[in-house]
Design a protein around this motif. Sequence first.
Motif, PDB file in Angstrom:
ATOM      1  N   VAL A  66      34.691 -16.584 -54.292  1.00  0.00           N
ATOM      2  CA  VAL A  66      35.689 -17.345 -55.025  1.00  0.00           C
ATOM      3  C   VAL A  66      36.212 -18.460 -54.126  1.00  0.00           C
ATOM      4  CG1 VAL A  66      37.908 -17.215 -56.203  1.00  0.00           C
ATOM      5  CG2 VAL A  66      36.348 -15.273 -56.288  1.00  0.00           C
ATOM      6  N   VAL A  67      36.270 -19.658 -54.659  1.00  0.00           N
ATOM      7  CA  VAL A  67      36.794 -20.786 -53.906  1.00  0.00           C
ATOM      8  C   VAL A  67      38.313 -20.786 -54.023  1.00  0.00           C
ATOM      9  CG1 VAL A  67      36.836 -23.292 -53.698  1.00  0.00           C
ATOM     10  CG2 VAL A  67      34.715 -22.129 -54.327  1.00  0.00           C
ATOM     11  N   THR A  68      38.975 -20.794 -52.875  1.00  0.00           N
ATOM     12  CA  THR A  68      40.436 -20.876 -52.859  1.00  0.00           C
ATOM     13  C   THR A  68      40.841 -21.908 -51.826  1.00  0.00           C
ATOM     14  OG1 THR A  68      40.737 -19.223 -51.131  1.00  0.00           O
ATOM     15  CG2 THR A  68      40.623 -18.407 -53.395  1.00  0.00           C
ATOM     16  N   ASP A  69      42.070 -22.348 -51.906  1.00  0.00           N
ATOM     17  CA  ASP A  69      42.558 -23.290 -50.902  1.00  0.00           C
ATOM     18  C   ASP A  69      43.106 -22.550 -49.692  1.00  0.00           C
ATOM     19  OD1 ASP A  69      44.910 -22.260 -51.817  1.00  0.00           O
ATOM     20  OD2 ASP A  69      45.815 -24.168 -52.351  1.00  0.00           O
ATOM     21  N   GLY A  70      43.128 -21.246 -49.745  1.00  0.00           N
ATOM     22  CA  GLY A  70      43.586 -20.449 -48.624  1.00  0.00           C
ATOM     23  C   GLY A  70      45.080 -20.218 -48.621  1.00  0.00           C
ATOM     24  N   ASN A  71      45.812 -21.068 -49.303  1.00  0.00           N
ATOM     25  CA  ASN A  71      47.268 -20.958 -49.357  1.00  0.00           C
ATOM     26  C   ASN A  71      47.890 -20.874 -47.967  1.00  0.00           C
ATOM     27  OD1 ASN A  71      47.286 -20.976 -52.194  1.00  0.00           O
ATOM     28  ND2 ASN A  71      46.880 -18.774 -52.244  1.00  0.00           N
ATOM     29  N   LYS A  72      47.294 -21.577 -47.004  1.00  0.00           N
ATOM     30  CA  LYS A  72      47.799 -21.528 -45.635  1.00  0.00           C
ATOM     31  C   LYS A  72      48.006 -22.923 -45.064  1.00  0.00           C
ATOM     32  CE  LYS A  72      45.596 -17.171 -44.543  1.00  0.00           C
ATOM     33  NZ  LYS A  72      44.838 -16.415 -43.577  1.00  0.00           N
ATOM     34  N   ALA A  73      48.221 -23.897 -45.903  1.00  0.00           N
ATOM     35  CA  ALA A  73      48.355 -25.271 -45.416  1.00  0.00           C
ATOM     36  C   ALA A  73      49.491 -25.397 -44.407  1.00  0.00           C
ATOM     37  CB  ALA A  73      48.565 -26.223 -46.581  1.00  0.00           C
ATOM     38  N   ASP A  74      50.611 -24.758 -44.662  1.00  0.00           N
ATOM     39  CA  ASP A  74      51.742 -24.843 -43.730  1.00  0.00           C
ATOM     40  C   ASP A  74      51.393 -24.230 -42.378  1.00  0.00           C
ATOM     41  OD1 ASP A  74      53.309 -26.108 -45.632  1.00  0.00           O
ATOM     42  OD2 ASP A  74      54.133 -24.212 -46.402  1.00  0.00           O
ATOM     43  N   ASP A  75      50.689 -23.114 -42.392  1.00  0.00           N
ATOM     44  CA  ASP A  75      50.287 -22.474 -41.136  1.00  0.00           C
ATOM     45  C   ASP A  75      49.290 -23.334 -40.371  1.00  0.00           C
ATOM     46  OD1 ASP A  75      51.874 -20.298 -41.765  1.00  0.00           O
ATOM     47  OD2 ASP A  75      50.212 -19.146 -42.631  1.00  0.00           O
ATOM     48  N   ILE A  76      48.399 -23.996 -41.095  1.00  0.00           N
ATOM     49  CA  ILE A  76      47.353 -24.791 -40.456  1.00  0.00           C
ATOM     50  C   ILE A  76      47.935 -26.015 -39.771  1.00  0.00           C
ATOM     51  CG2 ILE A  76      45.318 -26.224 -40.917  1.00  0.00           C
ATOM     52  CD1 ILE A  76      44.601 -24.155 -43.112  1.00  0.00           C
ATOM     53  N   VAL A  77      48.846 -26.702 -40.402  1.00  0.00           N
ATOM     54  CA  VAL A  77      49.398 -27.931 -39.812  1.00  0.00           C
ATOM     55  C   VAL A  77      50.622 -27.664 -38.944  1.00  0.00           C
ATOM     56  CG1 VAL A  77      48.490 -29.402 -41.640  1.00  0.00           C
ATOM     57  CG2 VAL A  77      50.798 -28.461 -41.850  1.00  0.00           C
ATOM     58  N   ALA A  78      51.014 -26.420 -38.783  1.00  0.00           N
ATOM     59  CA  ALA A  78      52.225 -26.097 -38.020  1.00  0.00           C
ATOM     60  C   ALA A  78      52.144 -26.573 -36.572  1.00  0.00           C
ATOM     61  CB  ALA A  78      52.487 -24.595 -38.068  1.00  0.00           C
ATOM     62  N   ASN A  79      50.984 -26.529 -35.948  1.00  0.00           N
ATOM     63  CA  ASN A  79      50.850 -26.915 -34.544  1.00  0.00           C
ATOM     64  C   ASN A  79      50.413 -28.360 -34.349  1.00  0.00           C
ATOM     65  OD1 ASN A  79      51.587 -24.381 -33.565  1.00  0.00           O
ATOM     66  ND2 ASN A  79      49.502 -23.607 -33.791  1.00  0.00           N
ATOM     67  N   ALA A  80      50.244 -29.089 -35.423  1.00  0.00           N
ATOM     68  CA  ALA A  80      49.808 -30.480 -35.305  1.00  0.00           C
ATOM     69  C   ALA A  80      50.959 -31.335 -34.790  1.00  0.00           C
ATOM     70  CB  ALA A  80      49.334 -30.994 -36.654  1.00  0.00           C
ATOM     71  N   PRO A  81      50.660 -32.312 -33.925  1.00  0.00           N
ATOM     72  CA  PRO A  81      51.732 -33.165 -33.406  1.00  0.00           C
ATOM     73  C   PRO A  81      52.358 -34.047 -34.482  1.00  0.00           C
ATOM     74  CG  PRO A  81      49.589 -33.833 -32.522  1.00  0.00           C
ATOM     75  CD  PRO A  81      49.369 -32.605 -33.321  1.00  0.00           C
ATOM     76  N   ALA A  82      51.575 -34.451 -35.488  1.00  0.00           N
ATOM     77  CA  ALA A  82      52.120 -35.287 -36.557  1.00  0.00           C
ATOM     78  C   ALA A  82      51.437 -34.924 -37.868  1.00  0.00           C
ATOM     79  CB  ALA A  82      51.892 -36.760 -36.242  1.00  0.00           C
ATOM     80  N   THR A  83      52.236 -34.764 -38.920  1.00  0.00           N
ATOM     81  CA  THR A  83      51.689 -34.433 -40.234  1.00  0.00           C
ATOM     82  C   THR A  83      52.395 -35.247 -41.300  1.00  0.00           C
ATOM     83  OG1 THR A  83      53.264 -32.636 -40.587  1.00  0.00           O
ATOM     84  CG2 THR A  83      51.171 -32.057 -39.561  1.00  0.00           C
ATOM     85  N   ASP A  84      51.742 -35.385 -42.426  1.00  0.00           N
ATOM     86  CA  ASP A  84      52.334 -35.996 -43.608  1.00  0.00           C
ATOM     87  C   ASP A  84      51.981 -35.074 -44.760  1.00  0.00           C
ATOM     88  OD1 ASP A  84      53.416 -37.601 -45.543  1.00  0.00           O
ATOM     89  OD2 ASP A  84      51.798 -39.089 -45.498  1.00  0.00           O
ATOM     90  N   ARG A  85      52.957 -34.380 -45.288  1.00  0.00           N
ATOM     91  CA  ARG A  85      52.764 -33.309 -46.263  1.00  0.00           C
ATOM     92  C   ARG A  85      51.822 -32.268 -45.655  1.00  0.00           C
ATOM     93  NH1 ARG A  85      51.037 -36.926 -51.025  1.00  0.00           N
ATOM     94  NH2 ARG A  85      50.545 -38.258 -49.294  1.00  0.00           N
ATOM     95  N   ASP A  86      50.660 -32.046 -46.215  1.00  0.00           N
ATOM     96  CA  ASP A  86      49.732 -31.046 -45.668  1.00  0.00           C
ATOM     97  C   ASP A  86      48.548 -31.690 -44.957  1.00  0.00           C
ATOM     98  OD1 ASP A  86      51.290 -28.996 -46.658  1.00  0.00           O
ATOM     99  OD2 ASP A  86      50.199 -28.891 -48.549  1.00  0.00           O
ATOM    100  N   PHE A  87      48.719 -32.908 -44.467  1.00  0.00           N
ATOM    101  CA  PHE A  87      47.618 -33.630 -43.830  1.00  0.00           C
ATOM    102  C   PHE A  87      47.932 -33.895 -42.365  1.00  0.00           C
ATOM    103  CE2 PHE A  87      47.609 -34.784 -48.319  1.00  0.00           C
ATOM    104  CZ  PHE A  87      46.316 -34.450 -48.671  1.00  0.00           C
ATOM    105  N   PHE A  88      46.887 -33.909 -41.540  1.00  0.00           N
ATOM    106  CA  PHE A  88      47.035 -34.264 -40.133  1.00  0.00           C
ATOM    107  C   PHE A  88      47.168 -35.773 -40.016  1.00  0.00           C
ATOM    108  CE2 PHE A  88      44.650 -30.287 -39.962  1.00  0.00           C
ATOM    109  CZ  PHE A  88      45.338 -29.586 -38.990  1.00  0.00           C
ATOM    110  N   MET A  89      48.046 -36.236 -39.161  1.00  0.00           N
ATOM    111  CA  MET A  89      48.176 -37.661 -38.864  1.00  0.00           C
ATOM    112  C   MET A  89      47.481 -37.906 -37.525  1.00  0.00           C
ATOM    113  SD  MET A  89      49.949 -38.926 -41.363  1.00  0.00           S
ATOM    114  CE  MET A  89      50.490 -40.487 -40.736  1.00  0.00           C
TER     115      MET A  89
END
Length: 95
Positions: A66-89
């Motif tokens: 089953v294809v899912t989005d993982g529902n973990k976008a917040d966890d994934i970008v939590a350590n990124a130095p810069a983000t915009d919504r759920d995207f890496f900057m």
Amino acid sequence: MSVDLATVKRVARLARIAVSEEEAQNMLGQLNGILGFVEQLSEVNVDGVEPMTSVTPVEMKKRADVVTDGNKADDIVANAPATDRDFFMVPKVVE
């Protein structure tokens, strides 16, 4: 199929294994014994025999594909130095 002493020495040289004349003679007998056994195996009739991946029948555990989005976008970008919504900057690399 059999190998001769020159082939044993050549294989040893290619494998970068130093072998004496006595060791080469010993390996000659061993390799010819192995090749003889392999020739015996090639004579076995295996028509209709299913290939095996294990000596015991094992069923692989399967999950639903089953294809899912993982529902973990917040966890994934939590350590990124810069983000915009759920995207890496990232810095612009092309002028």
